[in-house]
Motif scaffolding. Structure first.
Motif, PDB file in Angstrom:
ATOM      1  N   GLN A  67       0.861  -1.175   0.000  1.00 18.06           N
ATOM      2  CA  GLN A  67       0.000   0.000   0.000  1.00 18.06           C
ATOM      3  C   GLN A  67       0.892   1.217   0.000  1.00 18.06           C
ATOM      4  N   LYS A 123       1.101   5.586  -0.233  1.00 17.36           N
ATOM      5  CA  LYS A 123       0.536   6.920  -0.324  1.00 17.36           C
ATOM      6  C   LYS A 123       0.942   7.467  -1.686  1.00 17.36           C
ATOM      7  N   ILE A 124      -0.031   7.901  -2.411  1.00 14.54           N
ATOM      8  CA  ILE A 124       0.235   8.426  -3.744  1.00 14.54           C
ATOM      9  C   ILE A 124       0.280   9.943  -3.682  1.00 14.54           C
ATOM     10  N   TYR A 127      -6.100   9.482  -0.761  1.00 13.09           N
ATOM     11  CA  TYR A 127      -6.171   8.117  -0.253  1.00 13.09           C
ATOM     12  C   TYR A 127      -5.025   7.269  -0.804  1.00 13.09           C
ATOM     13  N   PRO A 128      -4.584   6.336  -0.027  1.00 12.58           N
ATOM     14  CA  PRO A 128      -3.495   5.476  -0.487  1.00 12.58           C
ATOM     15  C   PRO A 128      -3.966   4.491  -1.540  1.00 12.58           C
ATOM     16  N   ARG A 129      -3.044   3.953  -2.238  1.00 10.87           N
ATOM     17  CA  ARG A 129      -3.340   2.929  -3.241  1.00 10.87           C
ATOM     18  C   ARG A 129      -2.913   1.578  -2.698  1.00 10.87           C
ATOM     19  N   GLN A 160      -5.022  -2.816  -8.520  1.00 11.29           N
ATOM     20  CA  GLN A 160      -4.744  -1.713  -7.612  1.00 11.29           C
ATOM     21  C   GLN A 160      -6.069  -1.061  -7.240  1.00 11.29           C
ATOM     22  N   GLN A 186      -7.854   2.149  -5.248  1.00 11.52           N
ATOM     23  CA  GLN A 186      -7.649   3.462  -4.633  1.00 11.52           C
ATOM     24  C   GLN A 186      -8.973   4.206  -4.558  1.00 11.52           C
ATOM     25  N   ARG A 187      -9.208   4.748  -3.428  1.00 10.24           N
ATOM     26  CA  ARG A 187     -10.425   5.541  -3.273  1.00 10.24           C
ATOM     27  C   ARG A 187     -10.289   6.822  -4.065  1.00 10.24           C
ATOM     28  N   ASP A 225     -10.444  10.548  -5.103  1.00  7.43           N
ATOM     29  CA  ASP A 225     -10.351  11.833  -4.413  1.00  7.43           C
ATOM     30  C   ASP A 225     -11.610  12.660  -4.617  1.00  7.43           C
TER      31      ASP A 225
END
Length: 347
Positions: free
Chosen positions: A125, A127-128, A133-135, A153, A155-156, A158
């Motif tokens: 996981q 942080k992008i 939200y992290p991926r 992958q 990811q929530r 944004d």
DNA sequence: CCCATTTGACCCGT
DNA sequence: ACGGGTCAAATGGG
């Protein structure tokens, strides 16, 4: 006529998007409401198909589509690195990559968005940069035992925190997709781990047929041809809007398929809020998932028509009772599979 | 004890 | 150097 079609298509797309927006505001438990919305969407897409055919009749050549029409496409254009021999990172060229937008329902009692019928193992996981939200990175549970290279992958979004972007990378070579039949695993996580989901093959069936049908609506597929970055797009899931109006059809006579993705979402646990990111299993947290009418927009990158064919076939597997032929035409479907080549201009 | 998840470190491409 | 992707040891649940 030919000149007016694009404008008309644009209008219909706009209306369709409004309906989709309306759908997001519907009570997920309102099955009849969602069925109505689905029917409306089906009509829109049928109309678009008809318009497309009209347009095709008036055009001898199809214009090139541009990815830009899709407004910041979620495609990985495979410009980078994945599965190319030698380095640890391998070039994604030649790997089917598609991104699904999955709406999560906070009312859901079970963890994470919907499952996609495959077993996944989280391996990282991150942080992008620039993303709230992290991926999360997942591999197929059968990577080791069956050398299945499928990954995804999650990811929530944004923009809409109730949406998840689920990017699938690579095709499954394992024989996992038992859940194609049901479209959902049980709420409990990872019950499939050993024995290739035989449990699910017995448990599933009718309960989720309606959910599957709802989940597939409103989706579109886009196909990128890497060589010329040209995109073709296909309203693959609109088929469901038509076919799946008889949910009874869904759960019978389906065969599982290998090497295919399904278009349902993940059963993975996704942290509902940034505060819960590191502890997604925290009791009492607002689990997402369990969405009965999750709306999805599907976008795909594939670099050959065979892969499209393969994918489309797999996407249809959960719902279509039997027939998907090799001409990208589905029995009972009004779709001309070249349809969205023009469609893309409207975005 | 087994296995999935977590998470910091590491690798790689840009 | 930075960001994204992956690895692998630590951790915790069943």
């Amino acid at each position: 006529m030919d000149q007016k079609v694009p404008g008309l298509v644009k209008e219909i797309i706009q209306a369709r998007e409004l309906v989709m927006e309306l759908q997001t505001q519907l009570n997920p438990s309102s099955v009849s409401g969602n069925v109505l919305v689905t029917k409306i969407l089906s009509i829109f897409e049928t109309s678009l198909s008809i318009l497309n055919q009209i347009k095709l009749e008036n055009e001898s050549t199809t214009p090139n589509s541009s990815m830009s029409h899709f407004g910041g496409s979620l495609f990985s254009n495979c410009g980078s690195d994945f599965f190319q021999g030698g380095s640890r990172k391998r070039c994604r060229k030649g790997i089917v990559t598609w991104t699904q937008h999955v709406r999560a329902c906070e009312q859901g009692g079970y963890e994470g968005p919907l499952d996609d019928g495959y077993g996944w193992r989280k391996y990282g996981q991150k942080k992008i940069f620039g993303a709230t939200y992290p991926r999360a990175y997942y591999k197929c549970s059968y990577q080791s035992t069956q050398n299945c290279l499928a990954m995804k992958q999650v990811q929530r979004s944004d923009l809409n925190s109730s949406m998840f972007n689920v990017t699938y990378i690579g095709k499954h070579s394992c024989s996992e997709p038992a859940e194609l039949l049901s479209g959902r695993y049980s709420p409990n996580k990872q019950e499939h781990i050993h024995g290739h989901s035989r449990i699910y093959q017995e448990q599933r069936v009718d309960k989720s047929s309606e959910e599957t049908y709802m989940n597939f609506q409103n989706s579109t597929v886009q196909i990128a041809k890497h060589k010329d970055i040209q995109l073709e797009s296909y309203p693959s899931f609109s088929i469901y809007s038509t076919i799946s109006l008889q949910p009874a059809n869904i759960s019978s006579g389906l065969k599982t398929r290998e090497n295919h993705f399904t278009s349902t979402s993940t059963k993975m646990q996704i942290p509902p809020t940034p505060a819960c990111i590191s502890t997604p299993t925290t009791p009492g947290s607002n689990h997402f998932g369990g969405c009965r009418n999750g709306e999805e927009l599907l976008q795909t990158t594939i670099d050959s028509i065979e892969e499209l064919d393969q994918m489309v076939t797999s996407l249809l597997a959960p719902i279509a009772t039997s027939s998907v032929n090799n001409d990208h035409l589905v029995d009972g479907s009004p779709w001309d599979w070249d349809f969205l080549e023009d469609y893309s201009h409207s975005y």
